[in-house]
Design an enzyme around this catalytic site. Structure first.
Site, short mmCIF file in Angstrom:
data_model
loop_
_atom_site.label_atom_id
_atom_site.label_comp_id
_atom_site.label_asym_id
_atom_site.label_seq_id
_atom_site.Cartn_x
_atom_site.Cartn_y
_atom_site.Cartn_z
N GLY A 171 2.95 -3.14 3.45
CA GLY A 171 3.84 -4.29 3.48
C GLY A 171 3.12 -5.58 3.83
N CYS A 205 0.82 -1.20 0.00
CA CYS A 205 0.00 0.00 0.00
C CYS A 205 0.86 1.25 0.00
CB CYS A 205 -0.89 0.02 1.24
SG CYS A 205 -1.83 -1.49 1.48
#
Length: 633
Positions: A75, A2
């Protein structure tokens, strides 16, 4: 995977939601599947989501049951399935199947020490509302980035520089020391960025901003390091046992990175590292592995990648790229957000683009050059150390006087001139020599380019000091010089060149890239091994070749290490020449006051007349000026 952003009003007031949304929108490419914005008192968190795990209920920012702790996360926490029952035993209740939730409950259980429990790649921001505390953290080797700054009473953070620039209080004043770093190394290491006001959180570090400790002068963030790669030597470990142990930790690291709710594949270069990753993926996967390779018309490793793909029967995709540098260079400048002149950013971008047409997640082979001594500079440096061990009477009385008679005017590719250059470098202090070997433009070359005004403002600052300090620190922890050099590369070149390149290349294409060879347990295992299992004679990555005999075709094991050899020299003499000359020699660029015209003109002329290959210098200078025109006017 993201993009994250946020604002904390350090005075305790409200947050400008419209500004926060603009910052978030600049990260759309990192997360095209979903967006979320939270305003909680004086804190605002935002996220752009690339949905990988728990597609239906993984919306962020995410909170705990009491809605008192919030997180925005970039992550993967690969061991979240192991952490979940452990945290449930302590009374924590999970509301989703997302790995993100393990960060929230991990923080509730262990505080900032939760980082010691996480195994993955991550950059996250956690807002602890009852304690009025912001907690930012990055993974151990620095796969995921965080930029931060303070402006107009606000503390800002974001995954990329572009989002930070949405705040009108961010000054475009250049950090001249960062400029010196860029020209020395082609990248800018943390904590600096090209802008004086903006900073990067270093790898393996966390930042806390505690509003309860506000003073009349405001609130200062506190930064701490929580991990450093250490060597814990394994005694009485034979070669066979070492190879089996390495294969075991590699297999586990690959297995953890196969967890995904979306299509997954691998980047396959045809080199040994990515080939071993594909071999283990094929062993552990129930379905045929998708692999992706690219080549250039001028240079290609596609036949080698094809050999591995055929050996393991993968669903192989390849493409010969005919890149237009004029088209891709401005695009890359926009994505990187600050100067970054490693030319291999181009093939990284194209292979990520190819992979994204078929999958959302890829595994890659990054990491073993630094953990198992894969670079030729290790061999060169150790040879130089051995040269320094020769009796001084032989070095000073025979070898160096003989080399001094070789004219510097001879062609660069002349073997005797090359030998003279190697001897000259070998005579330098070892850390200064290694810094020069890893550098790009030497301090002497930069001084020739800089204007008197820039020299005065730098006031004797040398970018090389940064790397020599890392080498000094690593020497205290490493068992030998090879360990010192590898550890320094992990904290410099890997963290701020290779991992930045992979993050931007993948995220620009909304692709998640996972690096099993950079699992911290794999790295710790490699660093525990004796040097003769990493480099034996002139054979680098020796133990990996031992493993490879069981997994790979012989042609892959015996081929020399290669990298993408881009025709940047010819681009700068051809299609990119008008752009390069405008960026390097125009009145507009020279008016910035960094460089003198005469040495620049000489550098350009030498390159265009084929008298000297100045492509790396000119590529960096072109990128620097394009960055100014894109972001700083």
């Amino acid at each position: 995977m993201c993009g994250i952003a946020g604002i904390v009003n350090v005075q305790g007031g409200g947050v400008n939601e419209e500004l926060l949304r603009r910052m978030n929108d600049r990260l759309r490419h990192r997360g095209p599947d979903d967006e979320g914005v939270l305003i909680n008192g004086c804190a605002g968190l935002a996220q752009r989501r690339l949905a990988i795990i728990d597609l239906s209920s993984g919306h962020q920012p995410m909170t705990n049951e009491e809605r008192t702790v919030w997180v925005t996360f970039n992550g993967e926490i690969y061991n979240f399935l192991e952490l979940r029952p452990l945290l449930e035993q302590h009374g924590h209740r999970f509301l989703t199947n997302s790995d993100t939730e393990s960060i929230i409950h991990g923080y509730e259980q262990w505080g900032v020490d939760c980082l010691q429990h996480f195994r993955g790649m991550f950059a996250f921001a956690l807002w602890d509302q009852p304690n009025q505390k912001l907690f930012l953290a990055r993974d151990r080797v620095g796969k995921k980035p965080i930029f931060y700054a303070q402006a107009d009473g606000n503390f800002l953070f974001a995954s990329e520089m572009q989002a930070m620039l949405e705040h009108p209080g961010i000054s475009k004043e250049i950090d001249l020391a960062a400029l010196d770093h860029f020209l020395a190394y082609e990248y800018i290491p943390a904590p600096r960025t090209i802008l004086k006001q903006v900073r990067k959180l270093p790898a393996a570090s966390f930042l806390t901003l505690d509003l309860s400790k506000k003073s009349a002068s405001g609130v200062e963030p506190r930064i701490e390091r929580y991990w450093r790669l250490e060597a814990t030597p394994r005694t009485n470990l034979g070669e066979d046992d070492a190879a089996e142990g390495l294969l075991e930790v590699l297999r586990e690291a690959v297995r953890l990175r196969l967890i995904s709710d979306v299509p997954l594949g691998a980047l396959l270069s045809g080199g040994m590292d990515s080939s071993i990753v594909v071999a283990l993926m094929s062993e552990l996967s129930n379905t045929k592995v998708k692999t992706f390779s690219i080549g250039f018309e001028e240079y290609s490793e596609l036949p080698h990648a094809r050999t591995v793909a055929e050996h393991y029967g993968t669903d192989h995709h390849e493409m010969v790229v005919r890149p237009s540098a004029l088209e891709v260079l401005p695009k890359l400048v926009c994505h990187y957000g600050e100067p970054f002149a490693d030319p291999s950013a181009i093939p990284s971008y194209y292979v990520a683009k190819l992979a994204r047409q078929h999958v959302t997640v890829v595994l890659n082979g990054d990491g073993f050059d630094e953990s198992l001594a894969g670079y030729d500079q290790y061999e060169k440096s150790l040879l130089a150390v051995r040269y320094q061990m020769l009796p001084a009477i032989l070095r000073k009385g025979v070898v160096e006087p003989l080399s001094s008679v070789i004219p510097d005017s001879w062609p660069q590719d002349n073997p005797l001139r090359r030998a003279k250059h190697k001897l000259r470098e070998a005579a330098r202090p070892r850390f200064d020599r290694y810094s020069r070997l890893m550098g790009h433009l030497t301090q002497e070359m930069r001084q020739q380019l800089y204007t008197p005004g820039l020299k005065s403002q730098l006031n004797g600052y040398r970018a090389e000091t940064w790397l020599t300090q890392i080498l000094d620190e690593r020497r205290e922890r490493a068992p030998d010089m090879l360990g010192t050099y590898m550890g320094a590369d992990i904290e410099s070149y890997l963290a701020y060149d290779l991992l930045v390149k992979m993050d931007i290349a993948s995220m620009a294409n909304s692709l998640e890239a996972r690096s099993p060879l950079l699992d911290h347990r794999v790295m710790e295992y490699c660093f525990s091994l004796p040097s003769n299992l990493k480099m034996r004679g002139r054979m680098r990555k020796y133990l990996l070749k031992v493993i490879g005999k069981k997994l790979l075709p012989q042609s892959i094991l015996s081929r020399p290490k290669q990298g993408f050899s881009l025709p940047t020299a010819e681009w700068l003499r051809g299609e990119v020449r008008p752009l390069m000359e405008d960026c390097v020699l125009s009145d507009r660029s020279l008016a910035r006051g960094y460089f003198q015209r005469e040495p620049l003109e000489r550098m350009v002329k030498e390159h265009l007349e084929h008298r000297r290959n100045n492509s790396r210098e000119l590529w960096a200078l072109t990128w620097l000026e394009l960055w100014h025109r894109t972001f700083a006017n």
